[in-house]
Motif scaffolding. Structure first.
Motif, mmCIF file in Angstrom:
data_model
loop_
_atom_site.group_PDB
_atom_site.id
_atom_site.type_symbol
_atom_site.label_atom_id
_atom_site.label_comp_id
_atom_site.label_asym_id
_atom_site.label_seq_id
_atom_site.Cartn_x
_atom_site.Cartn_y
_atom_site.Cartn_z
ATOM 1 N N THR A 89 0.849 -1.195 0.000
ATOM 2 C CA THR A 89 0.000 0.000 0.000
ATOM 3 C C THR A 89 0.882 1.241 0.000
ATOM 4 O OG1 THR A 89 -0.144 0.085 2.432
ATOM 5 C CG2 THR A 89 -1.844 -1.173 1.267
ATOM 6 N N GLY A 91 0.003 5.281 0.274
ATOM 7 C CA GLY A 91 -1.017 6.315 0.419
ATOM 8 C C GLY A 91 -0.400 7.689 0.479
ATOM 9 N N ARG A 93 -0.340 11.580 1.377
ATOM 10 C CA ARG A 93 -0.961 12.471 2.340
ATOM 11 C C ARG A 93 -1.173 13.863 1.740
ATOM 12 N NH1 ARG A 93 3.372 10.354 5.527
ATOM 13 N NH2 ARG A 93 4.338 12.412 5.433
#
Length: 235
Positions: A89, A91, A93
């Protein structure tokens, strides 16, 4: 056979099968993960994790002269054996950084480093894992020693272990799990990563576990790092 990987230097060692959470905030490595995210959805998002030798730092982003010198003197900054990481994963921000969860997969030998791009890349070759002689019997001994070690550490902190966690039966998986969880500095952990085979790694772990458990027994003190946190889970 060699391949080229983006490199992520760390002050710690990653082992195959172990999970690596990362908080990515430096621009150099933001660029790395932007490029990984730009790959086709079904493409592997792999990068190489290499430990930084004690007393060294990687060149800061934008310091071209320092980066070139660093690339030319690999042995002075990075260990030459690392671990490929597969980013499960990634991700992004709001601040432009990334929260990444990756898993170590295979060991590699770092043949060369290129610091000319926005982040470090390296030419690497995979290092196969051989079982060695007697790894099965050694694994049973290491599992028992590791249980004792955990109990000594918990007792030194007057804590109870949070349940009995099953240890893997596979000697290689166990060897990497124990290597990651044992209290030791980066040079010692790097030596475990570089062990020529599983049996050799287990032999060294058995010596380490017995020695540290005896020290805690006699002195009632912990090593510098606390292992009473939960043991990392193999993939």
């Amino acid at each position: 056979m060699t391949a080229r990987l983006p490199l992520f230097p760390l002050g710690s060692v990653l082992f195959p099968g172990l999970v690596l959470p990362l908080n990515v905030f430096e621009e150099r490595y933001r660029a790395l993960f932007r490029d990984l995210l730009a790959l086709p959805e079904d493409a592997p998002r792999r990068f190489g994790v290499v430990a930084i030798r004690d007393g060294h730092e990687v060149a800061p982003a934008g310091a071209e002269e320092a980066a070139a010198g660093y690339a030319a003197d690999l042995s002075g900054a990075l260990y030459a054996l690392g671990c490929t990481a597969d980013a499960a994963t990634v991700g992004e921000r709001e601040d432009g950084g990334f929260d990444v969860v990756a898993t170590g997969t295979t060991r590699f030998r770092l043949l060369s480093v290129d610091a000319s791009g926005p982040y470090l890349t390296g030419e690497v070759e995979e290092v196969a894992e051989e079982p060695g002689t007697g790894s099965g019997a050694l694994a049973a001994d290491v599992a028992r020693a590791f249980r004792t070690y955990q109990k000594r550490l918990a007792g030194a902190r007057e804590r109870s272990l949070a349940g009995s966690q099953e240890l893997p039966d596979d000697p290689t998986v166990l060897s990497y799990l124990v290597a990651a969880a044992t209290v030791a500095g980066t040079p010692a952990k790097q030596a475990l990563l570089e062990a020529p085979d599983t049996a050799a790694r287990l032999e060294e772990e058995l010596r380490l576990l017995r020695r540290e458990a005896a020290v805690i027994d006699k002195l009632g003190a912990l090593p510098a790092v606390d292992l009473t946190r939960q043991v990392p889970s193999p993939n």
